[in-house]
Motif scaffolding. Structure first.
Motif, PDB file in Angstrom:
ATOM      1  N   VAL A   1     -14.891   6.648  -6.348  1.00 24.22           N
ATOM      2  CA  VAL A   1     -14.572   5.423  -5.630  1.00 24.22           C
ATOM      3  C   VAL A   1     -13.324   5.686  -4.808  1.00 24.22           C
ATOM      4  N   ARG A   2     -13.427   5.430  -3.509  1.00 21.43           N
ATOM      5  CA  ARG A   2     -12.278   5.577  -2.608  1.00 21.43           C
ATOM      6  C   ARG A   2     -11.756   4.174  -2.315  1.00 21.43           C
ATOM      7  N   VAL A   3     -10.548   3.894  -2.793  1.00 19.80           N
ATOM      8  CA  VAL A   3      -9.997   2.550  -2.640  1.00 19.80           C
ATOM      9  C   VAL A   3      -9.002   2.514  -1.495  1.00 19.80           C
ATOM     10  N   ASN A   4      -8.962   1.379  -0.831  1.00 20.81           N
ATOM     11  CA  ASN A   4      -8.031   1.131   0.257  1.00 20.81           C
ATOM     12  C   ASN A   4      -6.703   0.731  -0.373  1.00 20.81           C
ATOM     13  N   ALA A   5      -5.745   1.642  -0.368  1.00 19.52           N
ATOM     14  CA  ALA A   5      -4.450   1.408  -1.019  1.00 19.52           C
ATOM     15  C   ALA A   5      -3.350   1.576   0.019  1.00 19.52           C
ATOM     16  N   LYS A   6      -3.003   0.503   0.679  1.00 20.33           N
ATOM     17  CA  LYS A   6      -2.063   0.619   1.795  1.00 20.33           C
ATOM     18  C   LYS A   6      -0.628   0.852   1.345  1.00 20.33           C
ATOM     19  N   SER A   7      -0.247   0.212   0.251  1.00 21.04           N
ATOM     20  CA  SER A   7       1.157   0.270  -0.135  1.00 21.04           C
ATOM     21  C   SER A   7       1.314  -0.090  -1.604  1.00 21.04           C
TER      22      SER A   7
ATOM     23  N   HIS B   1       0.950  -4.593   1.412  1.00 23.06           N
ATOM     24  CA  HIS B   1      -0.497  -4.388   1.305  1.00 23.06           C
ATOM     25  C   HIS B   1      -1.246  -5.656   1.718  1.00 23.06           C
ATOM     26  N   ASP B   2      -0.822  -6.804   1.217  1.00 25.64           N
ATOM     27  CA  ASP B   2      -1.519  -8.054   1.522  1.00 25.64           C
ATOM     28  C   ASP B   2      -1.400  -8.423   2.993  1.00 25.64           C
ATOM     29  N   ARG B   3      -0.223  -8.228   3.566  1.00 20.00           N
ATOM     30  CA  ARG B   3      -0.058  -8.571   4.987  1.00 20.00           C
ATOM     31  C   ARG B   3      -0.931  -7.702   5.869  1.00 20.00           C
ATOM     32  N   LEU B   4      -0.976  -6.398   5.602  1.00 17.07           N
ATOM     33  CA  LEU B   4      -1.782  -5.509   6.427  1.00 17.07           C
ATOM     34  C   LEU B   4      -3.276  -5.664   6.148  1.00 17.07           C
ATOM     35  N   SER B   5      -3.609  -6.228   4.983  1.00 16.93           N
ATOM     36  CA  SER B   5      -5.011  -6.473   4.640  1.00 16.93           C
ATOM     37  C   SER B   5      -5.488  -7.836   5.131  1.00 16.93           C
ATOM     38  N   GLY B   6      -4.551  -8.707   5.478  1.00 18.94           N
ATOM     39  CA  GLY B   6      -4.920 -10.031   5.969  1.00 18.94           C
ATOM     40  C   GLY B   6      -5.376 -10.975   4.875  1.00 18.94           C
TER      41      GLY B   6
ATOM     42  N   VAL C   1      -4.882   5.964   2.020  1.00 15.66           N
ATOM     43  CA  VAL C   1      -3.594   5.328   2.301  1.00 15.66           C
ATOM     44  C   VAL C   1      -3.375   5.268   3.809  1.00 15.66           C
ATOM     45  N   LEU C   2      -3.121   4.080   4.308  1.00 18.96           N
ATOM     46  CA  LEU C   2      -2.887   3.873   5.732  1.00 18.96           C
ATOM     47  C   LEU C   2      -1.438   4.219   6.071  1.00 18.96           C
ATOM     48  N   LEU C   3      -1.271   5.082   7.062  1.00 19.83           N
ATOM     49  CA  LEU C   3       0.067   5.389   7.567  1.00 19.83           C
ATOM     50  C   LEU C   3       0.361   4.482   8.754  1.00 19.83           C
ATOM     51  N   ALA C   4       1.184   3.491   8.505  1.00 20.61           N
ATOM     52  CA  ALA C   4       1.637   2.559   9.535  1.00 20.61           C
ATOM     53  C   ALA C   4       3.159   2.492   9.447  1.00 20.61           C
ATOM     54  N   ARG C   5       3.785   1.870  10.426  1.00 25.66           N
ATOM     55  CA  ARG C   5       5.246   1.757  10.357  1.00 25.66           C
ATOM     56  C   ARG C   5       5.679   1.043   9.077  1.00 25.66           C
ATOM     57  N   SER C   6       4.891   0.071   8.653  1.00 28.69           N
ATOM     58  CA  SER C   6       5.248  -0.714   7.468  1.00 28.69           C
ATOM     59  C   SER C   6       5.024   0.021   6.164  1.00 28.69           C
ATOM     60  N   THR C   7       4.288   1.131   6.193  1.00 29.71           N
ATOM     61  CA  THR C   7       3.955   1.839   4.952  1.00 29.71           C
ATOM     62  C   THR C   7       4.503   3.255   4.883  1.00 29.71           C
ATOM     63  N   ALA C   8       4.657   3.898   6.030  1.00 25.03           N
ATOM     64  CA  ALA C   8       4.934   5.340   6.037  1.00 25.03           C
ATOM     65  C   ALA C   8       6.269   5.692   5.404  1.00 25.03           C
ATOM     66  N   GLN C   9       7.282   4.859   5.590  1.00 22.22           N
ATOM     67  CA  GLN C   9       8.606   5.228   5.101  1.00 22.22           C
ATOM     68  C   GLN C   9       8.707   5.176   3.582  1.00 22.22           C
TER      69      GLN C   9
ATOM     70  N   THR D   1       4.488   4.848  -2.842  1.00 17.87           N
ATOM     71  CA  THR D   1       3.074   4.491  -2.971  1.00 17.87           C
ATOM     72  C   THR D   1       2.308   5.535  -3.763  1.00 17.87           C
ATOM     73  N   VAL D   2       2.560   6.808  -3.481  1.00 20.88           N
ATOM     74  CA  VAL D   2       1.875   7.874  -4.218  1.00 20.88           C
ATOM     75  C   VAL D   2       2.227   7.806  -5.704  1.00 20.88           C
ATOM     76  N   ALA D   3       3.501   7.661  -6.025  1.00 20.31           N
ATOM     77  CA  ALA D   3       3.909   7.590  -7.432  1.00 20.31           C
ATOM     78  C   ALA D   3       3.306   6.362  -8.117  1.00 20.31           C
ATOM     79  N   PHE D   4       3.304   5.232  -7.434  1.00 21.20           N
ATOM     80  CA  PHE D   4       2.808   3.978  -7.996  1.00 21.20           C
ATOM     81  C   PHE D   4       1.326   4.082  -8.360  1.00 21.20           C
ATOM     82  N   PHE D   5       0.518   4.582  -7.430  1.00 18.98           N
ATOM     83  CA  PHE D   5      -0.921   4.645  -7.701  1.00 18.98           C
ATOM     84  C   PHE D   5      -1.285   5.822  -8.606  1.00 18.98           C
ATOM     85  N   ALA D   6      -0.488   6.872  -8.589  1.00 18.78           N
ATOM     86  CA  ALA D   6      -0.712   7.956  -9.553  1.00 18.78           C
ATOM     87  C   ALA D   6      -0.540   7.439 -10.977  1.00 18.78           C
TER      88      ALA D   6
END
Length: 303
Positions: free
Chosen positions: A106-112, A118-123, A149-157, A162-167
């Motif tokens: 399963v590939r999940v959409n995990a923006k942040s 995550h909620d703002r970018l997911s709408g 994982v989406l790389l956007a200005r709001s997530t990339a920094q 994010t990697v540690a959290f979802f790991a």
């Protein structure tokens, strides 16, 4: 087109989210009918494909999804991947149904890691909470989980966060996708980050992945934009060997899509990676120019 290793079916373009930059969820009523989807899976397997990738839109909105997963396994696919925002997988019975049908990944959409981002970018408020419930449900079922994982200005920094959290929540593989703005001049443009600006966060995220034995790959970051130590994270879409069938029945190689493909600029001439690297995407060049790109004379050239 050479035989693809993976057949990706975009079943339809319905979705229960409104993610920033997403052009795959503009529903015009086109559908791959269940019987046609089953036939496409059978034909691809007979042609030698070993992985079935089912997406959309949001594939869990299709009531026939478990049956298609079972069919894919029955005709001999070794891998069956479902790419999803995971909201419906927050319901334990549905997660169990997909696992029982034979889904292998399963590939999940995990923006942040940050719920508000995550909620703002997911709408959709609450999308992050549902994602976490889905991961809790998938954990005991033995299904491999990859985070897109989406790389956007709001997530990339805060990519490392994010990697540690979802790991910590069972994700073992991370695929990084640079936000695509296409030719639409809207709020999406301001969210497309410059690669050079998030390289430090990518370095931190890669260090976390290495220390935990995780896999981390990055698309849309040509090797010349990365320090030598990070070039191993880069993966061109062409290496995935994916043929896509969209809801309108159009077939194309994933790397030929404008979402993935790019074009060489003058500075690419003579680069050792030219055969594998498609160059920067057109939307990226329009927003950030070509100053970051240069020819590398060897894979080990430093920076």
């Amino acid at each position: 087109m050479p035989t693809a290793r993976t057949l990706e079916l975009a079943l339809d373009y319905r979705c229960n989210l409104h993610c920033i930059g997403c052009r795959a969820c503009e529903d015009h009523g086109e559908r791959i009918a269940p019987e046609r989807a089953a036939a496409l899976l059978r034909e691809a397997r007979e042609a030698g494909a070993t992985c079935a990738w089912i997406g959309g839109g949001e594939p869990t909105l299709r009531e026939d999804l478990p049956a298609l997963v079972r069919h894919a396994r029955a005709v001999g696919f070794d891998e069956v991947v479902v790419q999803t925002n995971a909201m419906r997988l927050a319901y334990p019975a549905y997660a169990r149904a997909l696992a029982s049908a034979g889904v292998t990944e399963v590939r999940v959409n995990a923006k942040s890691a940050r719920a508000e981002v995550h909620d703002r970018l997911s709408g959709e408020a609450g999308a992050h909470a549902l994602l976490l419930r889905a991961l809790d449900n998938l954990g005991p079922l033995g299904v491999r989980v990859t985070a897109d994982v989406l790389l956007a200005r709001s997530t990339a920094q805060h990519l490392d966060e994010t990697v540690a959290f979802f790991a910590d929540r069972g994700v073992r593989r991370f695929a990084l996708w640079l936000l695509y703005s296409g030719d639409v001049r809207d709020a999406c443009e301001s969210e497309v980050p410059r690669i050079a600006d998030f390289v430090p966060a990518l370095e931190r995220a890669d260090a976390i992945a290495r220390s935990r034995g995780l896999e981390l790959v990055s698309f849309h970051t040509p090797p010349c934009t990365l320090p030598q130590a990070l070039r191993g994270t880069w993966q061109p879409a062409g290496d995935l060997g994916i043929e896509v069938v969209d809801p309108g029945g159009h077939r194309f190689a994933l790397h030929a899509s404008p979402f993935e493909g790019g074009g060489h600029v003058g500075a690419c001439a003579g680069c050792v990676f030219a055969d594998r690297c498609g160059g920067p995407r057109a939307d990226y060049l329009r927003l950030h120019g070509a100053d970051e790109f240069r020819a590398l004379s060897s894979a080990g050239e430093g920076r």
